[in-house]
Design a protein around this motif. Structure first.
Motif, PDB file in Angstrom:
ATOM      1  N   LYS A   1       7.792  44.827 -55.143  1.00  0.00           N
ATOM      2  CA  LYS A   1       7.300  44.023 -54.018  1.00  0.00           C
ATOM      3  C   LYS A   1       5.897  43.507 -54.318  1.00  0.00           C
ATOM      4  O   LYS A   1       5.596  42.347 -54.083  1.00  0.00           O
ATOM      5  N   VAL A   2       5.054  44.385 -54.807  1.00  0.00           N
ATOM      6  CA  VAL A   2       3.666  44.033 -55.119  1.00  0.00           C
ATOM      7  C   VAL A   2       3.633  42.958 -56.198  1.00  0.00           C
ATOM      8  O   VAL A   2       2.888  42.002 -56.114  1.00  0.00           O
ATOM      9  N   GLU A   3       4.491  43.104 -57.187  1.00  0.00           N
ATOM     10  CA  GLU A   3       4.548  42.142 -58.280  1.00  0.00           C
ATOM     11  C   GLU A   3       4.963  40.763 -57.768  1.00  0.00           C
ATOM     12  O   GLU A   3       4.403  39.756 -58.159  1.00  0.00           O
ATOM     13  N   LYS A   4       5.931  40.730 -56.875  1.00  0.00           N
ATOM     14  CA  LYS A   4       6.376  39.463 -56.282  1.00  0.00           C
ATOM     15  C   LYS A   4       5.239  38.790 -55.543  1.00  0.00           C
ATOM     16  O   LYS A   4       5.035  37.586 -55.646  1.00  0.00           O
ATOM     17  N   LYS A   5       4.494  39.560 -54.767  1.00  0.00           N
ATOM     18  CA  LYS A   5       3.368  39.023 -54.000  1.00  0.00           C
ATOM     19  C   LYS A   5       2.277  38.513 -54.926  1.00  0.00           C
ATOM     20  O   LYS A   5       1.659  37.491 -54.670  1.00  0.00           O
ATOM     21  N   ALA A   6       2.066  39.212 -56.017  1.00  0.00           N
ATOM     22  CA  ALA A   6       1.003  38.850 -56.952  1.00  0.00           C
ATOM     23  C   ALA A   6       1.330  37.554 -57.692  1.00  0.00           C
ATOM     24  O   ALA A   6       0.436  36.793 -58.049  1.00  0.00           O
ATOM     25  N   LYS A   7       2.620  37.277 -57.903  1.00  0.00           N
ATOM     26  CA  LYS A   7       3.024  36.093 -58.652  1.00  0.00           C
ATOM     27  C   LYS A   7       3.236  34.877 -57.747  1.00  0.00           C
ATOM     28  O   LYS A   7       3.329  33.757 -58.227  1.00  0.00           O
ATOM     29  N   LYS A   8       3.328  35.118 -56.462  1.00  0.00           N
ATOM     30  CA  LYS A   8       3.575  34.068 -55.481  1.00  0.00           C
ATOM     31  C   LYS A   8       2.376  33.125 -55.353  1.00  0.00           C
ATOM     32  O   LYS A   8       1.232  33.532 -55.547  1.00  0.00           O
ATOM     33  N   LEU A   9       2.653  31.865 -55.018  1.00  0.00           N
ATOM     34  CA  LEU A   9       1.567  30.924 -54.734  1.00  0.00           C
ATOM     35  C   LEU A   9       1.294  30.947 -53.234  1.00  0.00           C
ATOM     36  O   LEU A   9       2.219  31.001 -52.430  1.00  0.00           O
ATOM     37  N   TYR A  10       0.026  30.921 -52.892  1.00  0.00           N
ATOM     38  CA  TYR A  10      -0.356  30.985 -51.482  1.00  0.00           C
ATOM     39  C   TYR A  10      -1.009  29.686 -51.034  1.00  0.00           C
ATOM     40  O   TYR A  10      -1.506  28.912 -51.862  1.00  0.00           O
ATOM     41  N   LYS A  11      -1.009  29.474 -49.733  1.00  0.00           N
ATOM     42  CA  LYS A  11      -1.583  28.263 -49.166  1.00  0.00           C
ATOM     43  C   LYS A  11      -3.106  28.320 -49.234  1.00  0.00           C
ATOM     44  O   LYS A  11      -3.720  29.307 -48.835  1.00  0.00           O
ATOM     45  N   CYS A  12      -3.692  27.243 -49.712  1.00  0.00           N
ATOM     46  CA  CYS A  12      -5.134  27.171 -49.862  1.00  0.00           C
ATOM     47  C   CYS A  12      -5.800  26.865 -48.525  1.00  0.00           C
ATOM     48  O   CYS A  12      -5.435  25.899 -47.870  1.00  0.00           O
ATOM     49  N   PRO A  13      -6.770  27.679 -48.120  1.00  0.00           N
ATOM     50  CA  PRO A  13      -7.470  27.430 -46.848  1.00  0.00           C
ATOM     51  C   PRO A  13      -8.413  26.229 -46.953  1.00  0.00           C
ATOM     52  O   PRO A  13      -8.878  25.719 -45.948  1.00  0.00           O
ATOM     53  N   ASN A  14      -8.678  25.776 -48.151  1.00  0.00           N
ATOM     54  CA  ASN A  14      -9.602  24.669 -48.379  1.00  0.00           C
ATOM     55  C   ASN A  14      -8.882  23.314 -48.367  1.00  0.00           C
ATOM     56  O   ASN A  14      -9.323  22.380 -47.709  1.00  0.00           O
ATOM     57  N   CYS A  15      -7.763  23.203 -49.074  1.00  0.00           N
ATOM     58  CA  CYS A  15      -7.062  21.914 -49.156  1.00  0.00           C
ATOM     59  C   CYS A  15      -5.669  21.963 -48.535  1.00  0.00           C
ATOM     60  O   CYS A  15      -4.967  20.961 -48.523  1.00  0.00           O
ATOM     61  N   SER A  16      -5.258  23.110 -48.027  1.00  0.00           N
ATOM     62  CA  SER A  16      -3.983  23.288 -47.314  1.00  0.00           C
ATOM     63  C   SER A  16      -2.741  23.100 -48.184  1.00  0.00           C
ATOM     64  O   SER A  16      -1.644  22.934 -47.677  1.00  0.00           O
ATOM     65  N   ARG A  17      -2.917  23.116 -49.505  1.00  0.00           N
ATOM     66  CA  ARG A  17      -1.754  23.001 -50.371  1.00  0.00           C
ATOM     67  C   ARG A  17      -1.370  24.385 -50.902  1.00  0.00           C
ATOM     68  O   ARG A  17      -2.230  25.246 -51.097  1.00  0.00           O
TER      69      ARG A  17
END
Ligand SMILES: [Zn+2]
Length: 73
Positions: A27-43
């Motif tokens: 689970k941790v590995e999946k979260k670590a490899k995932k792309l997250y939404k940028c709070p600066n540019c929203s992408r």
């Protein structure tokens, strides 16, 4: 007989414990490899650089967050 029972009990507990750790690590590995939404540019482009350091691939902004999961307040 008694000694044998002790060993079996210990073995069962050991394998169950190991499975939980393995599931959590996955689970941790999946979260670590995932792309997250940028709070600066929203992408969705924030990638983990190292423990606690994340960077947006689009705007280049770096963030300090969780070691394996990107969290923004
Ligand atoms: Zn960005």
């Amino acid at each position: 007989m008694m000694a044998k029972r002790k060993i079996e009990g210990h073995g069962k507990f050991g394998s169950r414990y190991g499975k939980k750790i393995r599931e959590r690590a996955l689970k941790v590995e999946k979260k670590a490899k995932k792309l997250y939404k940028c709070p600066n540019c929203s992408r969705v482009a924030v990638k983990r650089l190292s423990n606690g350091v994340w960077q947006c691939q689009k705007c280049g902004k770096k963030f300090a967050s969780g070691a394996f999961e990107f969290k923004v307040d």
